[in-house]
Design a protein around this motif. Structure first.
Motif, PDB file in Angstrom:
ATOM      1  N   VAL A 211       0.830  -1.211   0.000  1.00 25.28           N
ATOM      2  CA  VAL A 211       0.000   0.000   0.000  1.00 25.28           C
ATOM      3  C   VAL A 211       0.864   1.262   0.000  1.00 25.28           C
ATOM      4  O   VAL A 211       0.448   2.294  -0.550  1.00 25.28           O
ATOM      5  CB  VAL A 211      -0.991   0.019   1.198  1.00 25.28           C
ATOM      6  N   VAL A 212       2.055   1.189   0.585  1.00 21.39           N
ATOM      7  CA  VAL A 212       2.970   2.340   0.510  1.00 21.39           C
ATOM      8  C   VAL A 212       3.394   2.571  -0.936  1.00 21.39           C
ATOM      9  O   VAL A 212       3.394   3.714  -1.439  1.00 21.39           O
ATOM     10  CB  VAL A 212       4.204   2.122   1.413  1.00 21.39           C
ATOM     11  N   ILE A 213       3.752   1.488  -1.629  1.00 24.69           N
ATOM     12  CA  ILE A 213       4.125   1.600  -3.047  1.00 24.69           C
ATOM     13  C   ILE A 213       2.943   2.099  -3.867  1.00 24.69           C
ATOM     14  O   ILE A 213       3.092   2.936  -4.768  1.00 24.69           O
ATOM     15  CB  ILE A 213       4.622   0.242  -3.578  1.00 24.69           C
ATOM     16  N   LEU A 214       1.742   1.607  -3.561  1.00 23.52           N
ATOM     17  CA  LEU A 214       0.546   2.064  -4.262  1.00 23.52           C
ATOM     18  C   LEU A 214       0.340   3.563  -4.086  1.00 23.52           C
ATOM     19  O   LEU A 214      -0.012   4.266  -5.040  1.00 23.52           O
ATOM     20  CB  LEU A 214      -0.687   1.315  -3.744  1.00 23.52           C
ATOM     21  N   ALA A 215       0.544   4.043  -2.856  1.00 21.35           N
ATOM     22  CA  ALA A 215       0.383   5.476  -2.598  1.00 21.35           C
ATOM     23  C   ALA A 215       1.370   6.293  -3.422  1.00 21.35           C
ATOM     24  O   ALA A 215       1.021   7.346  -3.980  1.00 21.35           O
ATOM     25  CB  ALA A 215       0.567   5.758  -1.110  1.00 21.35           C
ATOM     26  N   VAL A 216       2.600   5.811  -3.517  1.00 19.62           N
ATOM     27  CA  VAL A 216       3.603   6.502  -4.341  1.00 19.62           C
ATOM     28  C   VAL A 216       3.180   6.494  -5.806  1.00 19.62           C
ATOM     29  O   VAL A 216       3.278   7.505  -6.514  1.00 19.62           O
ATOM     30  CB  VAL A 216       4.985   5.840  -4.169  1.00 19.62           C
ATOM     31  N   ILE A 217       2.687   5.340  -6.261  1.00 20.43           N
ATOM     32  CA  ILE A 217       2.249   5.231  -7.654  1.00 20.43           C
ATOM     33  C   ILE A 217       1.103   6.201  -7.949  1.00 20.43           C
ATOM     34  O   ILE A 217       1.102   6.906  -8.962  1.00 20.43           O
ATOM     35  CB  ILE A 217       1.816   3.782  -7.958  1.00 20.43           C
ATOM     36  N   VAL A 218       0.125   6.247  -7.042  1.00 18.70           N
ATOM     37  CA  VAL A 218      -1.069   7.061  -7.281  1.00 18.70           C
ATOM     38  C   VAL A 218      -0.746   8.547  -7.265  1.00 18.70           C
ATOM     39  O   VAL A 218      -1.236   9.313  -8.106  1.00 18.70           O
ATOM     40  CB  VAL A 218      -2.160   6.733  -6.236  1.00 18.70           C
ATOM     41  N   TYR A 219       0.085   8.972  -6.320  1.00 14.48           N
ATOM     42  CA  TYR A 219       0.290  10.408  -6.116  1.00 14.48           C
ATOM     43  C   TYR A 219       1.600  10.953  -6.676  1.00 14.48           C
ATOM     44  O   TYR A 219       1.780  12.172  -6.715  1.00 14.48           O
ATOM     45  CB  TYR A 219       0.228  10.724  -4.618  1.00 14.48           C
ATOM     46  N   ARG A 220       2.512  10.069  -7.130  1.00 13.72           N
ATOM     47  CA  ARG A 220       3.827  10.570  -7.521  1.00 13.72           C
ATOM     48  C   ARG A 220       4.293  10.083  -8.894  1.00 13.72           C
ATOM     49  O   ARG A 220       5.442  10.347  -9.267  1.00 13.72           O
ATOM     50  CB  ARG A 220       4.883  10.156  -6.475  1.00 13.72           C
ATOM     51  N   THR A 221       3.461   9.375  -9.628  1.00 11.79           N
ATOM     52  CA  THR A 221       3.900   8.873 -10.924  1.00 11.79           C
ATOM     53  C   THR A 221       2.937   9.291 -12.034  1.00 11.79           C
ATOM     54  O   THR A 221       1.792   9.665 -11.778  1.00 11.79           O
ATOM     55  CB  THR A 221       4.014   7.333 -10.927  1.00 11.79           C
ATOM     56  N   ARG A 222       3.409   9.183 -13.260  1.00 11.12           N
ATOM     57  CA  ARG A 222       2.570   9.507 -14.416  1.00 11.12           C
ATOM     58  C   ARG A 222       1.392   8.544 -14.505  1.00 11.12           C
ATOM     59  O   ARG A 222       0.272   8.949 -14.828  1.00 11.12           O
ATOM     60  CB  ARG A 222       3.409   9.440 -15.697  1.00 11.12           C
ATOM     61  N   PHE A 223       1.664   7.265 -14.223  1.00 10.86           N
ATOM     62  CA  PHE A 223       0.584   6.284 -14.273  1.00 10.86           C
ATOM     63  C   PHE A 223      -0.510   6.634 -13.266  1.00 10.86           C
ATOM     64  O   PHE A 223      -1.704   6.541 -13.579  1.00 10.86           O
ATOM     65  CB  PHE A 223       1.132   4.884 -13.983  1.00 10.86           C
ATOM     66  N   GLY A 224      -0.122   7.046 -12.070  1.00 12.36           N
ATOM     67  CA  GLY A 224      -1.103   7.450 -11.074  1.00 12.36           C
ATOM     68  C   GLY A 224      -1.915   8.644 -11.534  1.00 12.36           C
ATOM     69  O   GLY A 224      -3.128   8.717 -11.284  1.00 12.36           O
ATOM     70  N   TYR A 225      -1.245   9.571 -12.232  1.00 12.56           N
ATOM     71  CA  TYR A 225      -1.959  10.728 -12.786  1.00 12.56           C
ATOM     72  C   TYR A 225      -2.985  10.265 -13.820  1.00 12.56           C
ATOM     73  O   TYR A 225      -4.120  10.755 -13.847  1.00 12.56           O
ATOM     74  CB  TYR A 225      -0.955  11.686 -13.421  1.00 12.56           C
ATOM     75  N   GLU A 226      -2.598   9.307 -14.656  1.00 12.16           N
ATOM     76  CA  GLU A 226      -3.521   8.783 -15.663  1.00 12.16           C
ATOM     77  C   GLU A 226      -4.717   8.111 -15.010  1.00 12.16           C
ATOM     78  O   GLU A 226      -5.858   8.251 -15.480  1.00 12.16           O
ATOM     79  CB  GLU A 226      -2.789   7.807 -16.574  1.00 12.16           C
ATOM     80  N   VAL A 227      -4.467   7.368 -13.922  1.00 11.82           N
ATOM     81  CA  VAL A 227      -5.558   6.711 -13.200  1.00 11.82           C
ATOM     82  C   VAL A 227      -6.539   7.752 -12.671  1.00 11.82           C
ATOM     83  O   VAL A 227      -7.761   7.604 -12.798  1.00 11.82           O
ATOM     84  CB  VAL A 227      -5.002   5.857 -12.040  1.00 11.82           C
ATOM     85  N   ARG A 228      -6.012   8.819 -12.080  1.00 10.95           N
ATOM     86  CA  ARG A 228      -6.882   9.861 -11.518  1.00 10.95           C
ATOM     87  C   ARG A 228      -7.671  10.571 -12.610  1.00 10.95           C
ATOM     88  O   ARG A 228      -8.852  10.892 -12.440  1.00 10.95           O
ATOM     89  CB  ARG A 228      -6.057  10.864 -10.712  1.00 10.95           C
ATOM     90  N   VAL A 229      -7.023  10.817 -13.749  1.00  8.44           N
ATOM     91  CA  VAL A 229      -7.711  11.503 -14.847  1.00  8.44           C
ATOM     92  C   VAL A 229      -8.824  10.630 -15.408  1.00  8.44           C
ATOM     93  O   VAL A 229      -9.934  11.110 -15.668  1.00  8.44           O
ATOM     94  CB  VAL A 229      -6.704  11.872 -15.961  1.00  8.44           C
ATOM     95  N   ILE A 230      -8.561   9.342 -15.586  1.00 10.64           N
ATOM     96  CA  ILE A 230      -9.581   8.426 -16.100  1.00 10.64           C
ATOM     97  C   ILE A 230     -10.798   8.427 -15.188  1.00 10.64           C
ATOM     98  O   ILE A 230     -11.945   8.414 -15.645  1.00 10.64           O
ATOM     99  CB  ILE A 230      -8.999   7.000 -16.230  1.00 10.64           C
ATOM    100  N   GLY A 231     -10.551   8.455 -13.884  1.00  9.22           N
ATOM    101  CA  GLY A 231     -11.651   8.411 -12.944  1.00  9.22           C
ATOM    102  C   GLY A 231     -12.422   9.714 -12.841  1.00  9.22           C
ATOM    103  O   GLY A 231     -13.640   9.709 -12.705  1.00  9.22           O
ATOM    104  N   GLU A 232     -11.707  10.846 -12.922  1.00  8.68           N
ATOM    105  CA  GLU A 232     -12.350  12.142 -12.708  1.00  8.68           C
ATOM    106  C   GLU A 232     -12.908  12.748 -13.991  1.00  8.68           C
ATOM    107  O   GLU A 232     -13.944  13.419 -13.965  1.00  8.68           O
ATOM    108  CB  GLU A 232     -11.344  13.101 -12.067  1.00  8.68           C
ATOM    109  N   ASN A 233     -12.218  12.537 -15.106  1.00  9.16           N
ATOM    110  CA  ASN A 233     -12.664  13.153 -16.364  1.00  9.16           C
ATOM    111  C   ASN A 233     -12.198  12.306 -17.548  1.00  9.16           C
ATOM    112  O   ASN A 233     -11.151  12.571 -18.149  1.00  9.16           O
ATOM    113  CB  ASN A 233     -12.102  14.574 -16.479  1.00  9.16           C
ATOM    114  N   PRO A 234     -12.967  11.261 -17.891  1.00 10.62           N
ATOM    115  CA  PRO A 234     -12.555  10.368 -18.980  1.00 10.62           C
ATOM    116  C   PRO A 234     -12.341  11.095 -20.306  1.00 10.62           C
ATOM    117  O   PRO A 234     -11.425  10.749 -21.062  1.00 10.62           O
ATOM    118  CB  PRO A 234     -13.720   9.378 -19.073  1.00 10.62           C
TER     119      PRO A 234
END
Length: 365
Positions: A211-234
């Motif tokens: 979950v620590v690695i997941l948090a880094v992925i979600v908030y600190r990587t390009r892939f995490g940014y893509e995940v957030r964008v897909i969810g908030e504004n496809p």
């Protein structure tokens, strides 16, 4: 005439989010109390028994941590999927497939590989099994527009029945005296536990690191940014050139794989053999959905949320004994909590106002 007007809340502060969670939990406990009252049980005493049974003793707390391990892994994975608006309801089946693959590796190579090679191989196989089960609905959604809620939910039953077929058929152990289940895993395949408990600390460490690695992925990587964008504004994601197919596959591989880790931990750390699906998992895949919602889809907060709901599971076992309530009571409590958390999230994101007809007429005039 009175009408209800709903509008998006423009600003959601951290304080408002925390207070909404607290209010949702408080309202849910009131509803749970009503259920206990209907059952003829003092609600204050019942709720006190739940939390004292899980956090009021050393034994209870150790059992709570034991049940929190799979919830941390699965809940953490679900925060990633839910953040991308991919509604993975199939973590139960993904856990079972991880347990199946881990058992297969343990039985096949347990006598020929040392523990420090075998255990990582079991976890790798478990991750692959869970990921494979997660990739199927991702492909069905992106390529064939099949609703992921239906496909992931149905896969739970397919996985459960497949395991049942194996343990009553080709995988039935010779040492089971005719009862369904595989032979026990060899000693080299078993996970060490903290003395005096059932806490398999290798899986606990793996869960926290994940979950620590997941948090880094979600908030600190390009892939995490893509995940957030897909969810908030496809639509914005498509405009930015995000590959929905590739991203969805990775999301569900990670989410399913973490559930597969949990399956290996349950088999190698608790049961030591593969039995009926209901005995391998105590509904962890479904409970983890509530864990992810309470954590507000934050992987790190899923640790706290998982411990809370693990306490409810352990406390639920305690009230079955002390109050004579049925086993389904725990599921009712979890269901009520999920409903109120979803309601709280709705009111957090939306501003609901009552508008009187006269006021509308004056404004339009």
């Amino acid at each position: 005439m009175i009408t209800i007007k709903v509008s998006d809340r423009q600003r959601i502060t951290t304080l408002r989010s925390i207070l909404t969670n607290i209010a949702s939990l408080f309202a849910a406990l009131i509803a749970v109390g009503v259920v206990f009252l209907v059952c003829g049980v003092n609600p204050f005493y019942a709720i006190a028994q739940i939390f004292s049974g899980s956090f009021g003793s050393i034994y209870g707390f150790k059992e709570t941590v034991t049940k929190a391990i799979p919830l941390i892994l699965i809940g953490g994975g679900l925060t990633l999927a839910f953040r991308a608006k991919f509604w993975n309801i199939g973590a139960e089946g993904q856990l079972l497939m991880g347990a199946l693959m881990g058992t297969w590796v343990g039985l096949a190579w347990g006598d020929s590989l040392p523990s420090f090679f075998l255990v990582p191989a079991m976890f790798a196989a478990g991750f692959a099994g869970g990921a494979m089960c997660g990739l199927i609905p991702a492909i069905l959604k992106i390529k064939f527009s099949i609703n992921e809620v239906i496909s992931t939910l149905m896969l739970n039953y397919i996985c459960a029945e497949f395991i049942t077929m194996l343990i009553v058929g080709p995988w039935k152990g010779k040492t089971r005296f005719g009862f369904p289940g595989t032979d026990n895993l060899p000693d080299t395949a078993l996970l060490n536990v903290i003395p005096g408990s059932r806490i398999h600390y290798a899986t606990l460490i793996l869960a926290i690191v994940s979950v620590v690695i997941l948090a880094v992925i979600v908030y600190r990587t390009r892939f995490g940014y893509e995940v957030r964008v897909i969810g908030e504004n496809p639509e914005a994601g498509r405009y930015a050139g995000i590959d929905f197919f590739r991203t969805s596959l990775v999301i569900m591989a990670i989410s399913g794989g973490l559930a597969g880790f949990a399956g290996v931990g349950e088999v190698a750390g608790i049961h030591q053999y593969l039995g009926y699906p209901a005995s391998v998992s105590s509904g962890y895949g479904f409970t983890a959905i509530i864990v992810a919602w309470l954590a507000k889809l934050n992987p790190l907060l899923s640790i706290i949320s998982a411990i809370f709901f693990a306490g409810i599971l352990v406390g639920g076992d305690a009230i079955q004994i002390s109050l004579g309530l049925p086993a389904a009571t725990v599921q009712i409590v979890n269901g009520i909590l999920l409903v109120f958390l979803i309601m709280g999230d709705y009111f957090l994101r939306n501003q609901v106002r009552l508008v009187f007809g006269n006021a509308v007429q004056r404004k339009s005039a």
